[in-house]
Each structure stands twice: as C-alpha cells, then as structure tokens.
Design a protein around this motif. Structure first.
Motif, PDB file in Angstrom:
ATOM      1  N   LYS A 168      35.691  42.241  38.820  1.00 41.42           N
ATOM      2  CA  LYS A 168      36.784  41.551  38.122  1.00 41.42           C
ATOM      3  C   LYS A 168      36.980  42.144  36.731  1.00 41.42           C
ATOM      4  N   VAL A 169      38.236  42.083  36.257  1.00 38.93           N
ATOM      5  CA  VAL A 169      38.547  42.588  34.919  1.00 38.93           C
ATOM      6  C   VAL A 169      39.123  41.452  34.083  1.00 38.93           C
ATOM      7  N   PHE A 170      38.793  41.455  32.787  1.00 41.09           N
ATOM      8  CA  PHE A 170      39.222  40.394  31.873  1.00 41.09           C
ATOM      9  C   PHE A 170      39.791  41.034  30.605  1.00 41.09           C
ATOM     10  N   PHE A 171      40.935  40.529  30.149  1.00 43.26           N
ATOM     11  CA  PHE A 171      41.552  40.995  28.916  1.00 43.26           C
ATOM     12  C   PHE A 171      41.501  39.894  27.865  1.00 43.26           C
ATOM     13  N   ASN A 172      41.390  40.296  26.614  1.00 44.16           N
ATOM     14  CA  ASN A 172      41.381  39.350  25.500  1.00 44.16           C
ATOM     15  C   ASN A 172      42.835  39.017  25.156  1.00 44.16           C
ATOM     16  N   LEU A 220      41.812  48.679  26.314  1.00 48.44           N
ATOM     17  CA  LEU A 220      40.548  48.933  27.003  1.00 48.44           C
ATOM     18  C   LEU A 220      39.353  48.975  26.055  1.00 48.44           C
ATOM     19  N   ASP A 221      39.615  48.744  24.784  1.00 48.56           N
ATOM     20  CA  ASP A 221      38.520  48.647  23.823  1.00 48.56           C
ATOM     21  C   ASP A 221      37.625  47.468  24.214  1.00 48.56           C
ATOM     22  N   PRO A 222      36.300  47.572  24.016  1.00 46.81           N
ATOM     23  CA  PRO A 222      35.403  46.455  24.388  1.00 46.81           C
ATOM     24  C   PRO A 222      35.778  45.118  23.756  1.00 46.81           C
ATOM     25  N   ALA A 223      36.497  45.149  22.626  1.00 44.99           N
ATOM     26  CA  ALA A 223      36.927  43.890  22.009  1.00 44.99           C
ATOM     27  C   ALA A 223      38.079  43.242  22.779  1.00 44.99           C
ATOM     28  N   ASN A 224      38.728  44.018  23.666  1.00 42.31           N
ATOM     29  CA  ASN A 224      39.897  43.512  24.385  1.00 42.31           C
ATOM     30  C   ASN A 224      39.748  43.519  25.902  1.00 42.31           C
ATOM     31  N   PHE A 225      38.670  44.123  26.405  1.00 45.22           N
ATOM     32  CA  PHE A 225      38.574  44.329  27.849  1.00 45.22           C
ATOM     33  C   PHE A 225      37.125  44.273  28.303  1.00 45.22           C
ATOM     34  N   LYS A 226      36.910  43.595  29.435  1.00 49.59           N
ATOM     35  CA  LYS A 226      35.569  43.560  30.030  1.00 49.59           C
ATOM     36  C   LYS A 226      35.675  43.657  31.547  1.00 49.59           C
ATOM     37  N   GLU A 227      34.688  44.344  32.129  1.00 45.95           N
ATOM     38  CA  GLU A 227      34.542  44.398  33.582  1.00 45.95           C
ATOM     39  C   GLU A 227      33.281  43.628  33.948  1.00 45.95           C
ATOM     40  N   ILE A 228      33.415  42.659  34.817  1.00 45.03           N
ATOM     41  CA  ILE A 228      32.255  41.894  35.304  1.00 45.03           C
ATOM     42  C   ILE A 228      32.316  41.909  36.821  1.00 45.03           C
ATOM     43  N   GLY A 229      31.394  42.637  37.427  1.00 44.05           N
ATOM     44  CA  GLY A 229      31.440  42.812  38.876  1.00 44.05           C
ATOM     45  C   GLY A 229      32.694  43.578  39.243  1.00 44.05           C
ATOM     46  N   ASN A 266      33.834  31.528  28.551  1.00 41.96           N
ATOM     47  CA  ASN A 266      32.875  32.202  27.665  1.00 41.96           C
ATOM     48  C   ASN A 266      32.782  33.712  27.877  1.00 41.96           C
ATOM     49  N   ILE A 267      33.802  34.295  28.511  1.00 38.55           N
ATOM     50  CA  ILE A 267      33.873  35.760  28.558  1.00 38.55           C
ATOM     51  C   ILE A 267      33.999  36.294  27.133  1.00 38.55           C
ATOM     52  N   TRP A 268      34.785  35.559  26.305  1.00 39.39           N
ATOM     53  CA  TRP A 268      34.953  35.907  24.891  1.00 39.39           C
ATOM     54  C   TRP A 268      34.371  34.796  24.040  1.00 39.39           C
ATOM     55  N   ASN A 269      33.667  35.159  22.993  1.00 43.05           N
ATOM     56  CA  ASN A 269      33.035  34.191  22.104  1.00 43.05           C
ATOM     57  C   ASN A 269      34.083  33.495  21.236  1.00 43.05           C
ATOM     58  N   THR A 270      34.087  32.158  21.201  1.00 39.03           N
ATOM     59  CA  THR A 270      35.121  31.421  20.472  1.00 39.03           C
ATOM     60  C   THR A 270      35.038  31.637  18.959  1.00 39.03           C
ATOM     61  N   SER A 271      33.828  31.827  18.429  1.00 43.49           N
ATOM     62  CA  SER A 271      33.701  32.089  16.986  1.00 43.49           C
ATOM     63  C   SER A 271      34.372  33.411  16.632  1.00 43.49           C
ATOM     64  N   ILE A 314      41.668  23.716  17.266  1.00 39.42           N
ATOM     65  CA  ILE A 314      41.945  25.113  17.618  1.00 39.42           C
ATOM     66  C   ILE A 314      40.749  25.725  18.348  1.00 39.42           C
ATOM     67  N   ARG A 315      39.534  25.476  17.842  1.00 34.74           N
ATOM     68  CA  ARG A 315      38.332  26.031  18.478  1.00 34.74           C
ATOM     69  C   ARG A 315      38.089  25.428  19.863  1.00 34.74           C
ATOM     70  N   ASN A 316      38.240  24.103  19.961  1.00 38.81           N
ATOM     71  CA  ASN A 316      37.826  23.396  21.177  1.00 38.81           C
ATOM     72  C   ASN A 316      38.838  23.459  22.308  1.00 38.81           C
ATOM     73  N   PHE A 317      40.106  23.679  21.977  1.00 40.72           N
ATOM     74  CA  PHE A 317      41.121  23.664  23.030  1.00 40.72           C
ATOM     75  C   PHE A 317      41.845  24.997  23.170  1.00 40.72           C
ATOM     76  N   ILE A 318      42.409  25.502  22.093  1.00 38.70           N
ATOM     77  CA  ILE A 318      43.194  26.729  22.210  1.00 38.70           C
ATOM     78  C   ILE A 318      42.283  27.932  22.474  1.00 38.70           C
ATOM     79  N   LEU A 319      41.286  28.123  21.619  1.00 36.27           N
ATOM     80  CA  LEU A 319      40.415  29.289  21.781  1.00 36.27           C
ATOM     81  C   LEU A 319      39.515  29.162  23.000  1.00 36.27           C
ATOM     82  N   LYS A 320      39.237  27.939  23.402  1.00 34.57           N
ATOM     83  CA  LYS A 320      38.431  27.741  24.618  1.00 34.57           C
ATOM     84  C   LYS A 320      39.152  28.306  25.835  1.00 34.57           C
ATOM     85  N   GLU A 321      40.475  28.131  25.876  1.00 39.73           N
ATOM     86  CA  GLU A 321      41.253  28.696  26.988  1.00 39.73           C
ATOM     87  C   GLU A 321      41.232  30.218  26.935  1.00 39.73           C
ATOM     88  N   TYR A 322      41.380  30.773  25.736  1.00 36.27           N
ATOM     89  CA  TYR A 322      41.342  32.230  25.602  1.00 36.27           C
ATOM     90  C   TYR A 322      39.957  32.781  25.922  1.00 36.27           C
TER      91      TYR A 322
END
Length: 469
Positions: free
Chosen positions: A373-377, A362-371, A325-330, A313-321
């Motif tokens: 680009k936007v990323f959702f959890n 848009l909470d920081p736990a679910n959303f990030k802006e990098i440059g 490394n936008i989101w920490n797998t732990s 789960i950590r190495n394959f499923i959560l790695k895709e999410y």
C-alpha cells in the motif's frame, strides 16, 4: 420568530461568532449561508423538516431562507460562520438558489447524523474543508496586518469547496455517479427558476421549453439527478418557503397555501405532512411552545477558545490526515503552522520574478510505502494546492523516480492521480507542471512511463523531464 439580519462589514463577506449553546431562537437568514461547527460537544440542527445530529469534529450547513434552530444537551461550544451570498454570487452564479449539505439525505426519514456515510471521497472533501476552516480561525487569532488578506484567500477556497463538493443533489444518493458540467448547470438553472417562480404554475413543458429540450429528454435527465419527481421538488420548495409565512406571520393556512403556489389548500396539507410529518398548525404550535420555554445562548470570543481550537485541530483535523498514525500529528501541526508562516511571508514580501511552489510527492515527508500500500501526506499537498490557488505561485509536482519502488511505481502514480482528480478536479490539475527527475538508465525508463501515465490522465498538464545528479 423572524429573520436574523447578519451585518457584514463592507468588503468582508463573512462573519464569525462563538457560542455556548443550550437552545437558540428559531430564525432564518436571507441571502446568507450558515456553517455550524461544534468544537466541544454535539448539537442538533433543526433545519426545515430535518433534524441533524452534528457530532463534535464535524460540521453542517444551514441554507438560505431555511427556518432553523440549534439545541445541545451538553452545552456545546460552536463556531458559527455566516457567508454573504450576494457577494459570492459574482463568482458562483447559482449560489443563492442552491442547497448544500454535508451528510447523506436518508429517504423517508427526517432525522440523520452528520457522519452517516463511509465514503473515502466525501470524507476527503470534509477533511480538506475542515483544514480550510482551521486556517481561517488561526488567522483570525493572528493580529498582524496581513491576516485579513490570508483569511479572504481561505474564505474564497471555502466557498469554492462548498459549491463543488457539498451540493445537496450530490448527497441525495449513496453513489458517486459522475455528473458533467453541462448537466449540473442545467440542473442548477432549473432549481434557480423554481426558487424564483415557485408561487406560479410551473410544468414540465415550461421547463423543457426553457431548456430547448423535449419533455421526454427532460424526464430522463431529471430521473438521473434525483429520486424526487419534478413535481415533488417543486412542491418541496413551496412547503419550505411556506414555513417562513407559517411561523413569521399571522396569515391563515388558506392564504399561505395560495401565496406559495398551491392550487388548493388540500394539496398544501398533503405536501406539508409528507415532509414535516405533521399538519401546518401542529407544526406551528410545537414551535411556539419551544419559543415560550425561552432560549439559552452564551456569547464567547475566539480568544476564549484559543486552546480549545488548537486541541480541536490536533484531535480531529490532523487525526484524519494522520491516516491511522501513518503520519505523526505533532509533525503535521508544526508543518501546518510553518506553511501558514511561509504563505504569510510571501504575501508580505513578495519575491521578484515568477514564483513556484514545489511539492516533492515522493519525499519521505510526503510519501510512504507499507507492504503493498502507498500513502501520501495529503495535508502538505492540500495546503500547497490551496496556496497556489489563492496566490501568484504556480504549483510544480516533483516526481523523483529514484525514490520509486520498481514494483509499485505505477500503482503509486495512479493512486496519487486518482486522489487528486477527486480532491481537486481535472481543471485544477491542468494548471500544474509535473517535474519528473531521473538519474540512471533504469530510472530513465521509469520516468518515461510515469510521464505517459500523466499525459493520459491529465492531457493538458505540462510535463518536463530532468536528469538529476
């Protein structure tokens, strides 16, 4: 070589087994769909005329009434799930007659790899599907009385995902040309008719008459759906069904040819060789030689692979999410477990009154802006969507406009809606309530624009505005 009977418990439309595989017997299932998930090592799935390399971290389907066997050069450990199609036919009318796959069909080749595409949409479907599988497996390891209810919720979502996202016809080409529900239902009706009547004479005229359309219209319709002609698809069905008779009986080639609907044995030879690359007797000889060598499969339990499963789960499923490394797998793993706990708690002690699951996208736990680009959890969002689809909860999408960058807010909202439409479809999003909050004159105008975008993209969704202090 014979059919393998899957014994489903009453009211439990699935079975799961864990195997260490070197080579399995050749067999087939009736009214059963099989999912093959190697969690350590890779396997080769031989299904019909195809050989698919299924890599560790991926999965493959084995379709109803398809002869198959599995081999591995590194003693792969696999979780094998079987689904009772008779049970799910009440929810999905054509499921027993439909083929599913998780990779692109490569025209003219009998060999392929389960990861033979670089398509973010299909990769997203796979990640969400694996997330549902992981949810099932963790619940199986949970001995609490509520576990079975949680598993059934996830199983239903799994089957819905299979039917919506992994139809064979959608993986026959490398584009994502949209298909309307009317078109898809027509195609599935035709396939069902072929599967139920392949041994009879079937013509384009017969199909056009049944569908109340002209032959010319049908020809254009079929061309949009498949790069096989209708006659090729019909003869493919006959060849696939002939393999059961070829390997499971002592019938002659002439008798098999007649039984599956070929008007002359020469046509049977022609179409069998087209798909399998060999004659029927050569194919039977090769499979008999495989069986004479014996098989090697070791049965394991889910508890035997508990640590391996969590690593998977950590190495394959959560790695895709994690999205590079936008989101920490732990964090993702801990959150996955926490959401499962809350879901279980609700099932055990339901709250009074109406209940809503709220995701602040848009909470920081679910959303990030990098440059730019936007990323959702998507792990959090996928989990809550699945939660709402299998519980009494309504899903509220909170959009806090004070958290939006003035230059990126339209891009962020459109990116979110684009992804949701692909992941969950419009029919699901129309059930959601969008809660748009603002706290100033500037964010008031942003909120209005965000609401307009949502109303345009999801016309039937509920949109409510809040002034928040």
């Amino acid at each position: 070589m014979q059919a393998e009977k899957i014994q489903f418990q009453e009211g439990v439309p699935y079975s799961i087994k864990v195997q260490k595989i070197e080579n399995t017997p050749i067999h087939w299932h009736e009214d059963v769909l099989e999912i093959v998930l190697p969690i350590k090592g890779s396997v080769r799935v031989f299904e019909g005329f195809e050989e698919i390399l299924v890599k560790e971290g991926d999965f493959s389907f084995v379709n109803n009434l398809h002869v198959h066997h599995i081999t591995s050069s590194d003693n792969a450990i696999c979780i094998i799930m079987h689904l009772d199609l008779n049970y799910f036919e009440r929810y999905f009318e054509y499921i027993k007659h439909t083929f599913f796959r998780s990779n692109l069909y490569e025209m003219g080749s009998s060999k392929s790899v389960s990861t033979n595409f670089d398509d973010e949409i299909r990769k997203g479907y796979k990640t969400r599907f694996l997330n549902l599988l992981a949810s099932v497996f963790l619940d199986i390891l949970n001995n609490e009385s509520m576990a079975e209810n949680l598993i059934m919720d996830s199983i239903y979502q799994l089957v819905a995902s299979i039917v919506n996202d992994f139809l064979w016809v959608k993986f026959m080409r490398d584009n994502n040309k949209p298909v309307t529900e009317v078109q898809l239902n027509r195609y599935l009706r035709i396939i069902k008719y072929i599967r139920e009547n392949y041994e009879k004479r079937i013509t384009v005229e017969d199909i056009a008459r049944r569908e109340y359309i002209t032959e010319n219209y049908f020809s254009h319709f079929w061309k949009d759906f498949s790069f096989f002609s209708f006659k090729d698809r019909l003869n493919y069905e006959r060849v696939i069904m002939s393999e059961i008779l070829l390997l499971g009986t002592n019938m002659s080639i002439n008798a098999i040819s007649e039984k599956v609907g070929f008007s002359d044995v020469k046509y049977y030879y022609k179409h069998f060789k087209k798909w399998y690359g060999t004659t029927p007797l050569e194919h039977k000889k090769r499979y008999m030689e495989y069986m004479e060598k014996g098989t090697c499969v070791t049965r394991l339990s889910m508890w035997d692979i508990k640590d391996l499963l969590e690593d998977f789960i950590r190495n394959f499923i959560l790695k895709e999410y994690a999205q590079n490394n936008i989101w920490n797998t732990s964090y993702l793993f801990d959150n996955f477990v926490n959401l499962k706990y809350l879901y279980k708690l609700d099932k055990k002690i339901p709250q009074r009154g109406s209940r809503n699951a709220v995701v602040n996208i848009l909470d920081p736990a679910n959303f990030k802006e990098i440059g730019d680009k936007v990323f959702f959890n998507w792990q959090n969002i996928d989990m809550l969507v699945n939660f709402s689809e299998t519980s009494e909860f309504n899903l509220d999408i909170k959009i806090d406009c004070k958290l939006l960058d003035e230059k990126l807010y339209e891009k962020a909202i459109n990116t979110f809606l684009d992804s949701c439409l692909l992941r969950y479809r419009l029919v699901t999003m129309e059930k959601w309530k969008f809660l748009i909050t603002y706290n100033s004159e500037d964010t008031y105008y942003v909120a209005n624009t965000v609401g307009d975008i949502i109303n345009e993209r999801v016309p039937k969704a509920s949109v409510t505005y809040f002034f928040e202090i």
